[in-house]
Design a protein around this motif. Structure first.
Motif, PDB file in Angstrom:
ATOM      1  N   ASP A 148       0.825  -1.201   0.000  1.00 37.30           N
ATOM      2  CA  ASP A 148       0.000   0.000   0.000  1.00 37.30           C
ATOM      3  C   ASP A 148       0.866   1.261   0.000  1.00 37.30           C
ATOM      4  OD1 ASP A 148      -2.918   0.999   0.366  1.00 37.30           O
ATOM      5  OD2 ASP A 148      -1.786   2.143   1.842  1.00 37.30           O
ATOM      6  N   ILE A 149       1.906   1.281   0.827  1.00 41.30           N
ATOM      7  CA  ILE A 149       2.786   2.453   0.914  1.00 41.30           C
ATOM      8  C   ILE A 149       3.535   2.675  -0.401  1.00 41.30           C
ATOM      9  CG2 ILE A 149       4.860   3.379   2.030  1.00 41.30           C
ATOM     10  CD1 ILE A 149       3.900   1.983   4.619  1.00 41.30           C
ATOM     11  N   LEU A 150       3.988   1.588  -1.017  1.00 41.10           N
ATOM     12  CA  LEU A 150       4.792   1.713  -2.236  1.00 41.10           C
ATOM     13  C   LEU A 150       3.960   1.946  -3.488  1.00 41.10           C
ATOM     14  CD1 LEU A 150       7.431  -1.137  -1.746  1.00 41.10           C
ATOM     15  CD2 LEU A 150       7.755   1.312  -1.390  1.00 41.10           C
ATOM     16  N   LYS A 151       2.782   1.306  -3.577  1.00 40.38           N
ATOM     17  CA  LYS A 151       2.091   1.290  -4.861  1.00 40.38           C
ATOM     18  C   LYS A 151       0.627   1.712  -4.817  1.00 40.38           C
ATOM     19  CE  LYS A 151       2.028  -1.621  -8.983  1.00 40.38           C
ATOM     20  NZ  LYS A 151       3.265  -1.121  -9.601  1.00 40.38           N
ATOM     21  N   ASN A 152      -0.144   1.178  -3.886  1.00 39.28           N
ATOM     22  CA  ASN A 152      -1.602   1.286  -3.975  1.00 39.28           C
ATOM     23  C   ASN A 152      -2.175   2.606  -3.477  1.00 39.28           C
ATOM     24  OD1 ASN A 152      -1.599  -1.285  -5.013  1.00 39.28           O
ATOM     25  ND2 ASN A 152      -2.094  -2.280  -3.079  1.00 39.28           N
ATOM     26  N   GLU A 154      -2.456   6.358  -3.434  1.00 39.89           N
ATOM     27  CA  GLU A 154      -2.068   7.484  -4.304  1.00 39.89           C
ATOM     28  C   GLU A 154      -1.512   8.668  -3.522  1.00 39.89           C
ATOM     29  OE1 GLU A 154      -6.485   9.575  -4.655  1.00 39.89           O
ATOM     30  OE2 GLU A 154      -5.647   8.479  -6.360  1.00 39.89           O
ATOM     31  N   ASN A 155      -1.700   8.677  -2.203  1.00 37.03           N
ATOM     32  CA  ASN A 155      -1.163   9.766  -1.381  1.00 37.03           C
ATOM     33  C   ASN A 155       0.309   9.560  -1.037  1.00 37.03           C
ATOM     34  OD1 ASN A 155      -3.648  11.200  -1.180  1.00 37.03           O
ATOM     35  ND2 ASN A 155      -4.343   9.704   0.341  1.00 37.03           N
ATOM     36  N   TYR A 156       0.850   8.361  -1.308  1.00 41.27           N
ATOM     37  CA  TYR A 156       2.237   8.067  -0.965  1.00 41.27           C
ATOM     38  C   TYR A 156       3.071   7.912  -2.247  1.00 41.27           C
ATOM     39  CZ  TYR A 156       0.106   7.631   3.621  1.00 41.27           C
ATOM     40  OH  TYR A 156      -0.587   7.887   4.768  1.00 41.27           O
ATOM     41  N   LEU A 157       3.881   6.886  -2.374  1.00 40.91           N
ATOM     42  CA  LEU A 157       4.807   6.810  -3.504  1.00 40.91           C
ATOM     43  C   LEU A 157       4.120   6.459  -4.819  1.00 40.91           C
ATOM     44  CD1 LEU A 157       7.867   5.077  -1.806  1.00 40.91           C
ATOM     45  CD2 LEU A 157       7.507   7.508  -2.259  1.00 40.91           C
ATOM     46  N   ALA A 158       3.082   5.631  -4.779  1.00 41.12           N
ATOM     47  CA  ALA A 158       2.312   5.254  -5.975  1.00 41.12           C
ATOM     48  C   ALA A 158       3.229   4.892  -7.147  1.00 41.12           C
ATOM     49  CB  ALA A 158       1.356   6.379  -6.365  1.00 41.12           C
ATOM     50  N   THR A 159       4.241   4.069  -6.878  1.00 39.37           N
ATOM     51  CA  THR A 159       5.192   3.701  -7.921  1.00 39.37           C
ATOM     52  C   THR A 159       4.531   2.897  -9.031  1.00 39.37           C
ATOM     53  OG1 THR A 159       7.326   2.654  -8.368  1.00 39.37           O
ATOM     54  CG2 THR A 159       5.925   1.577  -6.740  1.00 39.37           C
ATOM     55  N   GLU A 160       5.019   3.079 -10.238  1.00 43.16           N
ATOM     56  CA  GLU A 160       4.551   2.298 -11.381  1.00 43.16           C
ATOM     57  C   GLU A 160       5.489   1.122 -11.665  1.00 43.16           C
ATOM     58  OE1 GLU A 160       4.199   5.043 -14.578  1.00 43.16           O
ATOM     59  OE2 GLU A 160       2.546   6.167 -13.669  1.00 43.16           O
ATOM     60  N   LYS A 161       6.534   0.994 -10.866  1.00 44.79           N
ATOM     61  CA  LYS A 161       7.504  -0.079 -11.065  1.00 44.79           C
ATOM     62  C   LYS A 161       6.976  -1.400 -10.511  1.00 44.79           C
ATOM     63  CE  LYS A 161      11.298   3.217 -10.786  1.00 44.79           C
ATOM     64  NZ  LYS A 161      12.386   3.760  -9.961  1.00 44.79           N
ATOM     65  N   ASP A 162       7.548  -2.499 -10.995  1.00 44.96           N
ATOM     66  CA  ASP A 162       7.161  -3.815 -10.505  1.00 44.96           C
ATOM     67  C   ASP A 162       7.578  -3.976  -9.048  1.00 44.96           C
ATOM     68  OD1 ASP A 162       6.108  -4.497 -12.945  1.00 44.96           O
ATOM     69  OD2 ASP A 162       7.899  -5.583 -13.619  1.00 44.96           O
TER      70      ASP A 162
END
Length: 222
Positions: A148-152, A154-162
């Motif tokens: 959730d923190i890395l990807k899901n 949108e208020n945090y990192l929201a990375t597009e990486k695998d």
């Protein structure tokens, strides 16, 4: 019997493309022909990738006949697309594409119309991490919190990486308390127990980035 350890002598990498994209016009300049130094760093002991590049910035680097610093202009946080092959013949930056951002610009030498420039490149997530704070309450499995923190969220990192996140057995509830995303991920890594591990056995994970994306892996797996 003693096992022989073999090593590969350090040799130059084959640089295919290093393209700096202007924040102002969106146009790009390939500086690969002027590069004298490219150092690529990835490690299980650091959160994100880092690249150091030193290149000759001449007066004809851009279509307007200007240097990269003046013509783009190169001022910081420009997008840089990199593709090269290391001395193990491993291709980096083709698939997935390696995109970093200028974090620091250092003039090394200046001689009339030719300047030697060194730039430090970092991941987009490194830059975002300095600006974002985690203040959500989390309940449940740690591996879900990491995703959730890395990807899901949108208020945090929201990375597009695998993401390569090894499942964690244990739950942990917490409130972010305005900590940086990477601080929280590394704090959670120390409390994580692999799903395949018996109760009371080893715990602890590493969080790191490679050219393939972000990884959250247990000590046992590594």
């Amino acid at each position: 019997m003693t096992e022989k350890v073999l090593g590969l002598a350090a040799e130059p990498a084959a640089i295919k493309s290093v393209r700096i994209i202007s924040n102002k016009s969106g146009e790009g300049v390939d500086i690969s022909s002027g590069i004298s130094l490219l150092m690529y760093f990835e490690s299980i002991l650091q959160d994100t990738l880092r690249v150091t590049i030193r290149f000759v910035d001449s007066g004809d680097s851009t279509k307007e006949g200007k240097t990269v610093r003046e013509g783009l202009p190169l001022v910081g946080q420009e997008r840089v697309e990199i593709e090269f092959e290391d001395n193990n013949e491993v291709s980096i930056g083709a698939d997935p594409k390696l995109v970093l951002y200028v974090n620091k610009i250092t003039p090394v030498e200046n001689d009339t119309n030719i300047e030697l420039i060194q730039i430090e490149l970092v991941s987009k997530e490194f830059i975002l991490n300095e600006k974002i704070r985690v203040n959500t309450r989390y309940d449940g499995k740690i591996s879900d919190h990491i995703e959730d923190i890395l990807k899901n969220n949108e208020n945090y990192l929201a990375t597009e990486k695998d993401l390569d996140i090894e499942e964690v057995k244990n739950n942990f509830n917490f409130i972010g308390n305005n900590k940086k995303p990477f601080f929280m991920v590394n704090a959670l890594s120390k409390k994580s127990v692999p799903a395949s591990t018996g109760e009371g056995e080893s715990a602890g994970y590493f969080f790191y980035e490679t050219s393939n994306g972000f990884h959250f892996k247990s000590l046992d797996t590594l």
